[in-house]
Design an enzyme around this catalytic site. Structure first.
Site, PDB file in Angstrom:
ATOM      1  N   TRP A 175      -3.122  -2.612  -1.302  1.00  0.00           N
ATOM      2  CA  TRP A 175      -2.767  -4.007  -1.590  1.00  0.00           C
ATOM      3  C   TRP A 175      -3.517  -4.815  -0.536  1.00  0.00           C
ATOM      4  O   TRP A 175      -3.204  -4.743   0.656  1.00  0.00           O
ATOM      5  CB  TRP A 175      -1.261  -4.188  -1.462  1.00  0.00           C
ATOM      6  CG  TRP A 175      -0.744  -5.517  -1.901  1.00  0.00           C
ATOM      7  CD1 TRP A 175      -0.466  -5.916  -3.184  1.00  0.00           C
ATOM      8  CD2 TRP A 175      -0.405  -6.631  -1.068  1.00  0.00           C
ATOM      9  NE1 TRP A 175       0.021  -7.199  -3.188  1.00  0.00           N
ATOM     10  CE2 TRP A 175       0.073  -7.664  -1.904  1.00  0.00           C
ATOM     11  CE3 TRP A 175      -0.451  -6.870   0.308  1.00  0.00           C
ATOM     12  CZ2 TRP A 175       0.490  -8.899  -1.424  1.00  0.00           C
ATOM     13  CZ3 TRP A 175      -0.038  -8.104   0.792  1.00  0.00           C
ATOM     14  CH2 TRP A 175       0.428  -9.101  -0.077  1.00  0.00           C
ATOM     15  N   LYS A 226       6.201  -4.433  -3.941  1.00  0.00           N
ATOM     16  CA  LYS A 226       7.643  -4.216  -3.892  1.00  0.00           C
ATOM     17  C   LYS A 226       8.155  -4.307  -2.457  1.00  0.00           C
ATOM     18  O   LYS A 226       9.195  -4.888  -2.191  1.00  0.00           O
ATOM     19  CB  LYS A 226       7.942  -2.825  -4.468  1.00  0.00           C
ATOM     20  CG  LYS A 226       9.400  -2.431  -4.445  1.00  0.00           C
ATOM     21  CD  LYS A 226      10.134  -3.086  -5.575  1.00  0.00           C
ATOM     22  CE  LYS A 226      11.607  -2.798  -5.600  1.00  0.00           C
ATOM     23  NZ  LYS A 226      12.337  -3.902  -6.250  1.00  0.00           N
ATOM     24  N   ASN A 230      -1.818   2.284   5.978  1.00  0.00           N
ATOM     25  CA  ASN A 230      -0.992   1.117   5.617  1.00  0.00           C
ATOM     26  C   ASN A 230      -0.737   0.318   6.885  1.00  0.00           C
ATOM     27  O   ASN A 230      -0.510   0.910   7.945  1.00  0.00           O
ATOM     28  CB  ASN A 230       0.380   1.542   5.083  1.00  0.00           C
ATOM     29  CG  ASN A 230       0.307   2.120   3.694  1.00  0.00           C
ATOM     30  OD1 ASN A 230      -0.745   2.137   3.079  1.00  0.00           O
ATOM     31  ND2 ASN A 230       1.443   2.599   3.213  1.00  0.00           N
ATOM     32  N   GLY A 231      -0.700  -1.006   6.768  1.00  0.00           N
ATOM     33  CA  GLY A 231      -0.417  -1.845   7.942  1.00  0.00           C
ATOM     34  C   GLY A 231      -1.635  -2.665   8.324  1.00  0.00           C
ATOM     35  O   GLY A 231      -2.579  -2.799   7.539  1.00  0.00           O
ATOM     36  N   ARG A 253       5.100  -0.114  -6.094  1.00  0.00           N
ATOM     37  CA  ARG A 253       5.064  -0.927  -4.879  1.00  0.00           C
ATOM     38  C   ARG A 253       4.052  -2.056  -4.981  1.00  0.00           C
ATOM     39  O   ARG A 253       4.071  -2.967  -4.158  1.00  0.00           O
ATOM     40  CB  ARG A 253       4.714  -0.038  -3.671  1.00  0.00           C
ATOM     41  CG  ARG A 253       5.793   0.973  -3.343  1.00  0.00           C
ATOM     42  CD  ARG A 253       5.318   1.942  -2.295  1.00  0.00           C
ATOM     43  NE  ARG A 253       5.123   1.298  -1.023  1.00  0.00           N
ATOM     44  CZ  ARG A 253       5.886   1.470   0.038  1.00  0.00           C
ATOM     45  NH1 ARG A 253       6.933   2.253  -0.047  1.00  0.00           N
ATOM     46  NH2 ARG A 253       5.633   0.876   1.155  1.00  0.00           N
ATOM     47  N   GLU A 283       7.530 -14.844 -11.204  1.00  0.00           N
ATOM     48  CA  GLU A 283       6.842 -13.675 -10.637  1.00  0.00           C
ATOM     49  C   GLU A 283       6.420 -12.675 -11.703  1.00  0.00           C
ATOM     50  O   GLU A 283       5.403 -12.017 -11.557  1.00  0.00           O
ATOM     51  CB  GLU A 283       7.632 -13.005  -9.502  1.00  0.00           C
ATOM     52  CG  GLU A 283       8.913 -12.325  -9.863  1.00  0.00           C
ATOM     53  CD  GLU A 283       9.648 -11.732  -8.637  1.00  0.00           C
ATOM     54  OE1 GLU A 283       9.026 -11.515  -7.598  1.00  0.00           O
ATOM     55  OE2 GLU A 283      10.852 -11.488  -8.765  1.00  0.00           O
ATOM     56  N   GLU A 290      16.768 -18.002  -7.682  1.00  0.00           N
ATOM     57  CA  GLU A 290      16.483 -16.619  -8.054  1.00  0.00           C
ATOM     58  C   GLU A 290      15.998 -16.539  -9.517  1.00  0.00           C
ATOM     59  O   GLU A 290      15.050 -15.816  -9.818  1.00  0.00           O
ATOM     60  CB  GLU A 290      17.729 -15.749  -7.836  1.00  0.00           C
ATOM     61  CG  GLU A 290      17.595 -14.300  -8.239  1.00  0.00           C
ATOM     62  CD  GLU A 290      16.454 -13.532  -7.562  1.00  0.00           C
ATOM     63  OE1 GLU A 290      15.855 -14.047  -6.604  1.00  0.00           O
ATOM     64  OE2 GLU A 290      16.136 -12.427  -8.034  1.00  0.00           O
ATOM     65  N   LYS A 334      12.355 -15.106 -10.523  1.00  0.00           N
ATOM     66  CA  LYS A 334      12.238 -13.975 -11.448  1.00  0.00           C
ATOM     67  C   LYS A 334      11.250 -14.324 -12.551  1.00  0.00           C
ATOM     68  O   LYS A 334      10.350 -13.569 -12.869  1.00  0.00           O
ATOM     69  CB  LYS A 334      13.618 -13.718 -12.053  1.00  0.00           C
ATOM     70  CG  LYS A 334      14.145 -12.373 -12.257  1.00  0.00           C
ATOM     71  CD  LYS A 334      14.376 -11.418 -11.147  1.00  0.00           C
ATOM     72  CE  LYS A 334      13.451 -11.416 -10.027  1.00  0.00           C
ATOM     73  NZ  LYS A 334      13.892 -10.895  -8.777  1.00  0.00           N
ATOM     74  N   CYS A 387       0.826  -1.215   0.000  1.00  0.00           N
ATOM     75  CA  CYS A 387       0.000   0.000   0.000  1.00  0.00           C
ATOM     76  C   CYS A 387       0.859   1.263   0.000  1.00  0.00           C
ATOM     77  O   CYS A 387       1.947   1.278   0.564  1.00  0.00           O
ATOM     78  CB  CYS A 387      -0.874   0.039   1.238  1.00  0.00           C
ATOM     79  SG  CYS A 387      -1.842  -1.427   1.478  1.00  0.00           S
ATOM     80  N   HIS A 390      14.326 -37.816  -7.725  1.00  0.00           N
ATOM     81  CA  HIS A 390      13.524 -38.318  -6.606  1.00  0.00           C
ATOM     82  C   HIS A 390      12.092 -37.800  -6.699  1.00  0.00           C
ATOM     83  O   HIS A 390      11.432 -37.591  -5.685  1.00  0.00           O
ATOM     84  CB  HIS A 390      14.173 -37.902  -5.279  1.00  0.00           C
ATOM     85  CG  HIS A 390      15.545 -38.482  -5.118  1.00  0.00           C
ATOM     86  ND1 HIS A 390      15.771 -39.835  -4.984  1.00  0.00           N
ATOM     87  CD2 HIS A 390      16.763 -37.898  -5.126  1.00  0.00           C
ATOM     88  CE1 HIS A 390      17.076 -40.046  -4.899  1.00  0.00           C
ATOM     89  NE2 HIS A 390      17.700 -38.889  -4.988  1.00  0.00           N
TER      90      HIS A 390
HETATM   91  C1  G6P Z   1       8.761  -8.612  -1.894  1.00  0.00           C
HETATM   92  C2  G6P Z   1       9.290  -8.325  -3.283  1.00  0.00           C
HETATM   93  C3  G6P Z   1      10.523  -9.179  -3.556  1.00  0.00           C
HETATM   94  C4  G6P Z   1      11.563  -8.941  -2.479  1.00  0.00           C
HETATM   95  C5  G6P Z   1      10.995  -9.226  -1.079  1.00  0.00           C
HETATM   96  C6  G6P Z   1      11.936  -8.764   0.014  1.00  0.00           C
HETATM   97  O1  G6P Z   1       8.200  -9.873  -1.853  1.00  0.00           O
HETATM   98  O2  G6P Z   1       8.291  -8.578  -4.259  1.00  0.00           O
HETATM   99  O3  G6P Z   1      11.066  -8.831  -4.821  1.00  0.00           O
HETATM  100  O4  G6P Z   1      12.673  -9.752  -2.718  1.00  0.00           O
HETATM  101  O5  G6P Z   1       9.781  -8.487  -0.900  1.00  0.00           O
HETATM  102  O6  G6P Z   1      12.031  -7.374  -0.042  1.00  0.00           O
HETATM  103  P1  G6P Z   1      13.217  -6.536   0.594  1.00  0.00           P
HETATM  104  O7  G6P Z   1      12.823  -5.105   0.357  1.00  0.00           O
HETATM  105  O8  G6P Z   1      13.255  -6.891   2.048  1.00  0.00           O
HETATM  106  O9  G6P Z   1      14.459  -6.923  -0.113  1.00  0.00           O
END
Ligand code: G6P
Length: 604
Positions: free
Chosen positions: A74, A599, A98-99, A28, A484, A477, A481, A2, A500
């Site tokens: 969000w 984000k 937010n929160g 975000r 997502e 990773e 990527k 948010c 397995h």
């Molecule tokens: C969210 C984002 C990810 C990120 C993670 C941790 O899930 O979508 O891309 O890796 O948060 O975020 P940070 O800001 O703690 O690296």
């Protein structure tokens, strides 16, 4: 996650400032948006499901507004819908939040008994009603906020308006980020600095328990104990260009291409070339073990760090997903260094993990991108990743910068190493590091190769990544990527584990990206690649210049130029980032703002 933007000012630009600010926060991640603004001395509210753009159609732009608050939501409590989106208004009070108000169910029951009714499923509407009730009892917003802080439990960053005084904006903060921007004859509030950078680069950071009463010329901040306090005024050091696409189709692509520059910046900041040392490192020799806490890609960087630090630094490293770490039995003490990795520095689970580690008496080290963020403030020492603002939800340059710092830590720890095999890498580390930006650029210049691979695989249902040891960490990773941003199912598997179970999912043409950069286990991984190839997989073999093998076990090959072992992941990840980007592009996905993702995740 948010976003909040608020405005108060004699220049009466509330709607324009708030909409621009909300657009700046779009990165975000959110699912609905809303704005409340003054119109003929009344509060007018507009909310819509979907994008900020949708809001603009129904806003009255012909009249000016001196005050307003806006929000991108969000969903946490209640599905994404117009009713659940913010701002919420209850009698005289309007808020954005937010929160999570953790005790909202009990509060809702109490407020219902007092005659309040609710239109949405949200905890925010309950917070709004609570503030309204407390204001109705005190007739004083400052007193009402003081009482609100005692009653509401959980995390909140709140922007609030009161119908009785539409010349004052209120900001309340606890466990969710909130800043106050300082302008000329106008002031702003926002959940994140980029929201206000079009208007000012001066801002104040509110701490937990603080709140503010803001008008066009004055900002009065109250501390935890509700006493007026003086706050330091900060200045944003980057420039607005950092949050524009600068001609790239997407922020993600721009940020992938910024990686050589970020690496140069990190070399300039951290390397003492004359004395062959990394500056600013804590005294790492005093720890018996290291625990890394992080979420998402930052946790994947932690896995790369584990591999490098254990291999070169000879210290055991435990990598914990922060949301798990919070609730498990912990074996950490003063001999443990707890490293928290976070791009935003605001991820709620990682922040809480740091607080737990601090309470346990551990030294905590933050690897953080955003200056002055909560994790940067909470850790005993912080090393900044200097990646600049990262806007695309899917992290690329910040993840790489985290890996760079982790390689610096491994290198610093390893300097006393007597192991001959390792010495060769350590002796050439700085030379190889200085060459790294050029090698990164070489890989970026090969983008057509990765685009062609993407064109071959973008319409598949499943894509697998396999590798061992550090290559498995890279697979995780790469796979994250891809899934997502393109919404294609993908899994990362330790290459030896495939047989397995998961190998049953390999069919004719299933794309499998096999990563082989570690010479100790190269042959083993290649055997595993052969197992999938013989079951019809379409294999993309990613390997280094040195380990490069020919044969009929792959369909496409990506060669990573030779560099230092400690730096290799920084090169290998780039083709994976670009393949994901182009796969998502072929699928016409909203690359910078993937659905349902945020984000910066500031809730548990
Ligand atoms: C969210 C984002 C990810 C990120 C993670 C941790 O899930 O979508 O891309 O890796 O948060 O975020 P940070 O800001 O703690 O690296």
């Amino acid at each position: 996650m948010c976003g909040i933007v608020g405005y108060i000012g004699k220049n009466e630009k509330a709607k324009d400032v708030i909409l621009k600010g909300l657009e700046r926060l779009e990165y975000r991640g959110y699912d609905s948006a809303g704005i409340a603004y003054s119109l003929d001395n009344k509060v007018n509210i507009q909310k819509e499901n979907g994008r900020v753009e949708n809001l603009k159609d129904n806003i009255c732009f012909s009249k000016k507004s001196n005050i307003g608050i806006g929000h991108t939501r969000w969903a946490t409590h209640g599905r994404p819908s117009k009713e659940n989106s913010h701002p919420h208004k209850c009698n005289k009070i309007t808020i954005v939040h937010n929160g999570i108000i953790e005790n909202y169910i009990e509060l809702k029951e109490e407020l219902k008994k007092l005659g309040y009714t609710f239109l949405s499923e949200t905890d925010t509407e309950v917070a709004c009603a609570l503030l309204d009730y407390l204001y109705s009892k005190t007739n004083d917003m400052v007193k009402a906020i003081e009482l609100f802080k005692d009653k509401a439990k959980g995390s909140y960053a709140i922007g609030a308006l009161c119908d009785d005084d539409l010349n004052t904006l209120y900001a309340i903060k606890n466990n969710s980020p909130l800043i106050i921007g300082i302008g000329d004859n106008e002031n702003y509030i926002a959940s994140d600095v980029p929201a206000i950078l079009d208007f000012t680069n001066k801002y104040i950071i509110l701490e937990d328990g603080e709140f503010a009463k803001i008008d066009s010329d004055n900002i009065v901040v109250y501390d935890k104990e509700n006493n007026i306090t003086n706050k330091e005024i900060k200045e944003f050091e980057g420039n607005l260009g950092d949050i524009d696409k600068n001609g790239y189709d997407h922020f993600m692509l721009k940020e992938i291409y910024e990686q050589p520059e970020v690496t140069k910046r990190m070399i300039e900041s951290y390397v003492d070339q004359n004395n062959d040392i990394i500056k600013d490192m804590p005294d790492l020799s005093k720890y018996k073990n290291i625990t890394i806490v992080a979420c998402g890609s930052a946790m994947h960087a932690g896995l790369i760090g584990k591999s490098l630090i254990e291999e070169f630094g000879n210290i055991p490293v435990n990598v914990e997903i922060a949301s798990e770490f919070r609730y498990k039995k912990l074996f950490i003490d003063e001999d443990t260094l707890v490293i928290a990795i976070s791009q935003s520095g605001e991820t709620a689970d990682t922040l809480e993990a740091v607080k737990i580690a601090n309470k346990k008496g551990c030294d905590t080290l933050g690897i953080v991108n955003v200056n002055g963020s909560s994790i940067a403030r909470e850790t005993s020492k912080v090393l900044y990743t200097k990646a600049g603002p990262e806007i695309a939800v899917a992290t690329t340059k910040a993840y790489s910068a985290q890996n760079t710092l982790l390689s610096f830590i491994a290198y610093s720890l390893a300097k006393n190493c007597k192991d001959k095999d390792k010495l060769a890498y350590l002796n050439t580390f700085l030379k190889d590091l200085n060459k790294l930006p050029v090698l990164m650029q070489e890989i970026l210049n090969n983008h057509e190769e990765y685009e062609n691979i993407a064109k071959e695989i973008y319409d598949k249902n499943d894509i697998f990544f396999i590798g061992r040891a550090i290559d498995y960490a890279l697979c995780m990773e790469g796979s994250l990527k891809l899934k997502e941003i393109s919404y294609i199912h993908s899994e990362a598997y330790p290459a030896g584990e495939l047989k397995h179970g998961t190998i049953s999912l390999i069919d004719e043409g299933t794309p499998v990206i096999g990563i082989v950069t570690d010479e100790k286990i190269a042959d083993k991984t290649i055997s595993n690649i052969k197992e999938v190839k013989s079951r019809g997989a379409n294999v993309i073999y990613v390997t280094t210049d040195e380990l490069n093998k020919n044969g009929d076990f792959y369909d496409k090959k990506i060669i990573i130029p030779k560099t230092n072992k400690l730096l290799e992941p920084l090169l290998t990840i780039i083709p994976l980032q670009l393949i994901s980007y182009y796969v998502a592009k072929c699928n016409k996905c909203d690359i910078d703002k993937p659905k349902n993702l945020a984000k910066s995740v500031t809730v548990e």
